[in-house]
Design an enzyme around this catalytic site. Structure first.
Site, PDB file in Angstrom:
ATOM      1  CD  GLU A   1       1.205  12.396  -8.341  1.00 40.73           C
ATOM      2  OE1 GLU A   1       0.403  13.179  -9.200  1.00 40.73           O
ATOM      3  OE2 GLU A   1       1.271  11.659  -8.011  1.00 40.73           O
TER       4      GLU A   1
ATOM      5  CD  GLU B   1      -0.468   9.301 -10.067  1.00 41.37           C
ATOM      6  OE1 GLU B   1       0.298   7.855 -10.419  1.00 41.37           O
ATOM      7  OE2 GLU B   1       0.008  10.370  -9.954  1.00 41.37           O
TER       8      GLU B   1
ATOM      9  CD  GLN C   1       0.224  17.014  -9.444  1.00 39.74           C
ATOM     10  OE1 GLN C   1       0.611  16.962 -10.653  1.00 39.74           O
ATOM     11  NE2 GLN C   1       0.174  17.759  -8.416  1.00 39.74           N
TER      12      GLN C   1
ATOM     13  CG  ASP D   1      -6.184  14.037 -17.795  1.00 42.63           C
ATOM     14  OD1 ASP D   1      -6.978  14.098 -18.949  1.00 42.63           O
ATOM     15  OD2 ASP D   1      -6.675  14.852 -17.256  1.00 42.63           O
ATOM     16  CE1 TYR D   2      -1.593  12.596 -16.474  1.00 40.86           C
ATOM     17  CE2 TYR D   2      -1.676  14.100 -15.260  1.00 40.86           C
ATOM     18  CZ  TYR D   2      -1.310  13.295 -15.798  1.00 40.86           C
ATOM     19  OH  TYR D   2      -0.848  13.940 -17.720  1.00 40.86           O
TER      20      TYR D   2
ATOM     21  CG  HIS E   1      -2.551  18.362 -18.692  1.00 40.90           C
ATOM     22  ND1 HIS E   1      -1.718  17.934 -18.879  1.00 40.90           N
ATOM     23  CD2 HIS E   1      -1.945  18.095 -17.219  1.00 40.90           C
ATOM     24  CE1 HIS E   1      -0.699  17.635 -18.102  1.00 40.90           C
ATOM     25  NE2 HIS E   1      -1.033  17.499 -17.233  1.00 40.90           N
TER      26      HIS E   1
END
Ligand code: TPP
Ligand code: MG
Length: 761
Positions: free
Chosen positions: A453, A484, A506, A509-510, A551
């Site tokens: 991304e 993801e 990115q 956390d994701y 984040h």
């Protein structure tokens, strides 16, 4: 008969698989699921004997080339690399990615297998890699059960394939059920092809070709698969073939009968419309063969299958019986010299009587005997002990080898080349160090590409790829949708086909969205094929510390627990990160690299030998020498600990600061242990939850570096709070360890050891 623990079979779905095998060409890839035995056999990539060898869990690669007995039956794979780790000539082979059990998890990697063809066709720099592709002509063939299309990753993969326009043919084997649950619980309107119709391409819009065909209609199947193969191969258009009216004559698996959940009418329908029965009718009515001839073929086939089944069993059990005989002899011979003779002879006799013995019977008995002989001299038990030790080595090789690369392509074997930094090295933003490295690598390795991304046009959210898409092209530095799970799959599939992808998540956390693919598929790939496949994917992400709940996470414990089989790199700055990337690109182990989210604008010196220097994995670096306490940390915490160390120095406490650099592998050089021998005190500090990676680091050092007797204080951990970090600078200060926390933790330790010199605060 108790010879195999579990069985799952492809009955009721044979005919479509024969049609698919006819359309499949050398160089193509399959990613499918446990029903595909007919396809694999039709290709000549699976013998009946190998099928049974897997059922029995035969641990030889020759007997079960897909998994060397490590996976349940019905997990298919071909071997894409040689024993020395070099690639085979994939374009001259029928290739199958290595199956995994989670439903629909074949889909993300299927996307990547197809995406590689796209790259091979569109990226001119790859034209000479003919071992992997001939102008991107290879199709990625996927199979999935009807019920499994309910999974999110199915829809995500379908959408991404439509966007990317990749040569992927996905077949849905639709037997109306997912174990016991009928279609109406799974699929809106009861039909996957119907609800996907919006994906159908039109004259003016790109999309999918969607076909629907019945699982017993041989001619229609041949036509559908041939057409699908051509469209995908020639036009790079994805195709979905919904094969319905399939049956499941034996129920889902050996674990239960389908009479429990199918009506009498359905059971009768399955008998009448089973594809083998219908194929028989078709052959007879077309005068291809008569009933007697078919009966004969069937009876010959049964005889042949029984023969191969027995051969598989004999081959499997022979080895174990030999081990059993050796053990019995050694126990008997120990018995003769032992004062427990009667007991031992009885144990040997009992072992001899075991019906269908497995290794556990043998080894467990030997271990019990050695316990019985604990007080007896080596002259009695020495031989048995030596045999047990050599068997332990064999069994490690059988059941635990190949978690990581064992060949010359191991990332641990990459030569360490130090970064050349001096006072002439320009001070630049951290992100510019990475940018220089990526630019160099894009120039020097045509197989390397980065995607994710915002990676393409703007060069990632922190600009480490800024300007590099414009310079190197869209096929090298590429934007993707927000997805993801399939970003990871895209990387796995491309890496399986000889490319060197860097998949970007990115924010750390994701990672959870992609973690399942990393854990189930990538991390287990080399292990579950016993070194038969590799996918040297690098996952790039950033985390540890910035702002707020999503984040600033640092879930390293989660990563460590789920990604054994991958390297886990936690560079403290971008210079180290670039060195780690270089090490990884020179080797084959898949890895995740977590950059420091708050480090891109911090100044670093740009090394002169960019692209040449490497960082050794598993080698901690001592950032500051000290005498009183060792603090072991990594990532963004390095700066905080260094800040605290400076404060502590002012009050007369000398701290040794160690950056572990990589969590997997973990300090294979014993550097932390040596430091503790000097300081006799240790604190493991990070920003994960308590009991996360700090507990891991402590366990590693306790278990492997023999530090207990060197400790003068209780070893300590310092982690973040158990909750996710609250927003804002105050949120950070009260959620994550600060320099103040480090100072106090160290001080407290010194206070306990010398309260006079260090009175309580
Ligand atoms: C993620 C996940 N959930 C559950 C299971 C257990 N499971 C194995 S097969 C299956 C049903 C799959 O049905 P379908 O996709 O229609 O394939 P079929 O077996 O009918 O060919 C389930 C629920 C699994 N393997 N993975
Ligand atoms: Mg089904």
């Amino acid at each position: 008969m108790g010879k195999a623990k579990f069985g799952i079979f492809g009955d009721g779905k044979e005919l479509a698989q024969i049609a698919m095998a006819k359309a499949f060409k050398k160089g193509d890839f399959r990613a499918g699921y446990y029903r595909d035995q007919t396809f694999m056999m039709a290709l000549g990539e699976l013998t009946v004997q190998q099928y049974f060898a897997q059922l029995y869990a035969h641990t030889n690669v020759e007997a079960d080339p897909a998994s060397a007995g490590r996976l349940m039956n019905g997990h298919f794979a071909t071997r894409t690399i040689h024993e020395d780790g070099t690639w085979k000539e994939l374009t001259s082979l029928n290739n199958s990615a290595a199956d995994i059990s989670p439903t629909a998890a074949q889909m993300p990697k299927l996307l990547g297998l197809a995406y590689a063809s796209k790259l091979f066709r569109e990226n001119k720099g790859l034209k000479n890699l003919t071992q992997f592709s001939v102008n991107g002509n290879e199709v990625a063939w996927g199979t999935i059960g009807n019920a499994s299309t309910s999974e999110g990753m199915f829809f995500e993969s379908i959408n991404a394939a439509g966007v990317l326009q990749v040569p992927m043919v996905i077949s849905v084997w639709d037997d109306g059920y997912g174990i016991s649950v009928p279609q109406e619980y799974h699929t809106t309107k009861g039909s996957i092809s119907e609800i996907l119709m919006g994906f159908q391409r039109t004259e003016s819009e790109k999309g999918f070709e969607i076909l629907r065909v019945k699982g017993w209609d041989y001619e229609a199947l041949l036509q559908a698969f041939a057409y699908a193969g051509n469209v995908a191969r020639n036009e790079h258009v994805p195709v979905l073939i919904h094969v319905d009216e399939m049956t499941q004559p034996q129920g889902h698996s050996t674990s239960g009968s389908h009479e429990r959940y199918k009506s009498a009418e359905r059971l009768q329908w399955e008998k009448d419309w089973d594809c083998i029965a219908k194929f028989r009718e078709y052959i007879i009515s077309n005068g291809i063969a008569n009933a007697d001839q078919l009966d004969e073929i069937e009876s010959e086939a049964k005889t042949e299958v029984k023969r191969q089944k027995e051969a598989a069993w004999n081959d499997f059990s022979k080895e174990i019986k030999e081990e059993l005989e050796q053990a019995i002899q050694l126990i008997r011979s120990a018995a003769e010299k032992s004062n427990r003779k009667v007991v031992l002879l009885q144990i040997a006799d009992d072992l001899k009587k075991t019906i269908n013995p497995i290794r556990k019977d043998v080894i467990s008995t030997v271990r019990k005997v050695l316990l019985l002989l604990r007080a007896e001299p080596e002259s009695v038990k020495g031989e048995l002990k030596a045999w047990y030790e050599s068997q332990s080595k064999n069994n490690f090789e059988r059941y635990s080898s190949h978690l990581y690369t064992e060949t010359g392509f191991s990332s641990l074997k990459v030569k360490e080349v130090p970064a050349q930094i001096d006072e002439k090295s320009p001070m630049v933003d951290g992100r510019e160090v990475l940018q220089a490295f990526f630019d160099y690598t894009l120039d020097h390795d045509s197989r390397f590409f980065a995607f994710g991304e915002d990676v393409g046009k703007i060069g990632d959210v922190n600009q480490a790829f800024a300007g590099l898409q414009a310079k190197h092209g869209e096929w090298r530095v590429t934007d993707t949708g927000i997805r993801e799970c399939t970003i990871i799959g895209q990387g796995i599939g491309a890496a399986l086909r000889g490319l060197r992808p860097m998949a970007e998540i990115q924010y750390l956390d994701y990672l959870l969205y992609g973690l399942q693919m990393l854990s189930d598929d990538l991390a287990s790939l080399h292990y579950r094929t016993k070194g038969g496949q590799k996918a040297p994917l690098i996952v790039r992400t950033r985390g540890h510390r910035l702002e707020g709940v999503w984040h600033a996470g640092s879930p390293m414990g989660m990563i460590l627990s789920s990604l054994r089989g991958m390297m886990v790199c936690v560079p403290r700055d971008m210079t180290q990160a670039a060195g780690m990337y270089n090490t990884l690109l020179k080797s084959d182990d898949p890895a995740i690299v977590i950059e420091c989210l708050n480090g891109y604008r911090l100044k670093e010196r740009l090394p002169h030998n960019m692209g040449e220097y490497t960082v050794a994995l598993g080698k901690p670096e001592i950032l500051q020498q000290g005498q009183d306490v060792t603090i072991v940390t990594y990532g963004s915490m390095c700066r905080i600990v260094m800040e605290a160390a400076a404060e502590l120095a002012e009050i007369g406490i000398s701290v040794e600061v160690i950056d572990v650099q990589t969590l997997l592998p973990f300090d294979t050089f014993g550097i932390i242990g040596k430091s503790i021998q000097k300081t006799n005190r240790v604190i493991f500090a990070d920003e994960d939850v308590p009991g996360g990676a700090t507990a891991f680091m402590l366990q590693q050092v306790m278990d492997h570096q023999n530090i207990f007797r060197h400790l003068d204080s209780e070893p300590q951990t310092l982690a973040a709070k158990a909750h996710r970090p609250a927003y804002s600078s105050d949120g950070d200060y009260f959620s994550k360890p600060s320099a103040d926390d480090v100072v106090e933790k160290v001080y407290q330790m010194m206070h306990e050891s010398n309260p006079k010199k260090f009175p309580s605060l």
